[in-house]
Design a protein around this motif. Structure first.
Motif: not given
Length: 328
Positions: A20-23, A78-85, A90-96, A224-226
């Motif tokens: 499926t599309p990655d949102p 990478a978490a976007s594979v599980n849907g937009l939310d 994961a975007v909101a939790a991006t390390p500083q 280093d990312l998936p």
């Protein structure tokens, strides 16, 4: 020139093709397409509609997605594979430190506004605004195209899955995209503006078909990312409505059902699906997908049947009539 992806035996065994599309990849690549004039016969009508409906927040976010050159990797976790939310969480939790590094790299290529300094510092309020803009862009610019996108991507995935079955990865690499060449154990992607190597080191490669990807495949910049390789699918130019069409069928359906519920109905119209599959297609949470499907079932627009421990949602004749009648 190009990038060279180095495989080991374990990498070949762990290479997969997304179904499926990655949102968030579609959001990023949709933002790229919005800022070009490429392929007007395919994207021209969509581009015209999308530009007319851009919010101020979305306009501000375009600076993070220049159509040429570097775009920050934190926009496509990478978490976007599980849907937009899941992706937005994961975007909101991006390390500083990642935000600081990637914003600094972007500032070397484009002039950035002042608010990006707060983004680089990990300001939660700025990150929240970024997520709101990404979600709104997906809901209003990407999700309405899912009835066209999903069958196109499904056909592409089936074709490549059959290719793997009959010819293995060597044959798949030749058919994914003209820029790809397989010379064991290296997949070479011919790109004039990039020259780098990626060693998979047993992680495998996730191949992601994309509707808004154009010209050539794309990968995250950070090795280093998936490992992900996003590649363009074959388009039917008829998917996009003529630029002169006076009515806005997407708006009419949203006015009738509400934006999210209209997107859920369109997602079900693509084909029968479970609640989790529906959530991924529509880019919403599992609880939200369950609630909207329940309401659509109660109003006769969707048929829901239990299959073991799961349920399957199918659009009803009435739902099809409303969907196609509105779009006619």
């Amino acid at each position: 020139m190009g990038f060279r992806i180095h495989f080991g035996c374990a990498d070949l065994a762990r290479t997969t093709i997304g179904r499926t599309p990655d949102p968030l990849w579609e959001v990023l690549l949709g933002m790229h397409m919005l800022q070009t004039e490429d392929e007007p016969s395919v994207f021209g009508a969509w581009r015209q509609r999308a530009r007319a409906k851009l919010t101020e927040l979305e306009r501000e976010l375009l600076v993070l997605a220049p159509p040429i050159g570097y775009s920050p990797d934190f926009l496509t976790p990478a978490a976007s594979v599980n849907g937009l939310d899941a992706g937005l969480a994961a975007v909101a939790a991006t390390p500083q430190h990642q935000l600081e590094q990637e914003v600094r790299r972007l500032s070397g290529e484009v002039r950035l506004p002042g608010w990006t300094r707060r983004l680089a510092a990990g300001d939660p309020g700025v990150l929240k605004k970024v997520c709101e803009g990404l979600k709104h862009f997906h809901r209003t610019k990407i999700a309405p195209q899912l009835p066209s996108m999903s069958p196109t991507i499904a056909r592409d995935v089936k074709l490549h899955s059959d290719t793997v079955t009959t010819g293995g990865f060597e044959k798949l690499a030749k058919t994914l995209h003209p820029a790809m060449q397989w010379g064991p154990p290296v997949l070479h992607v011919d790109m004039r503006h990039i020259n780098r190597d990626l060693y998979l080191r047993g992680r495998g490669l996730r191949l992601v078909p994309s509707f808004f990807c154009w010209r050539h495949p794309i990968m995250p910049a950070d090795p280093d990312l998936p490992p992900v390789l996003v590649y363009p699918v074959t388009h039917d130019p008829a998917w996009s409505e003529p630029t002169g069409q006076p009515a806005d069928p997407e708006r009419a359906l949203a006015d009738l059902l509400g934006r999210t519920r209209a997107a859920v109905l369109r997602s079900i119209s693509v084909g029968a699906c479970s609640t989790s599959e529906l959530a991924a297609r529509a880019g919403i949470s599992l609880a939200s997908a369950s609630e909207h499907a329940r309401v659509l079932h109660r109003t006769g627009l969707v048929t829901t049947r239990r299959a073991g421990n799961a349920v399957r949602h199918t659009i009803s004749p009435i739902g099809t009539h409303i969907l196609t009648g509105t779009r006619a």
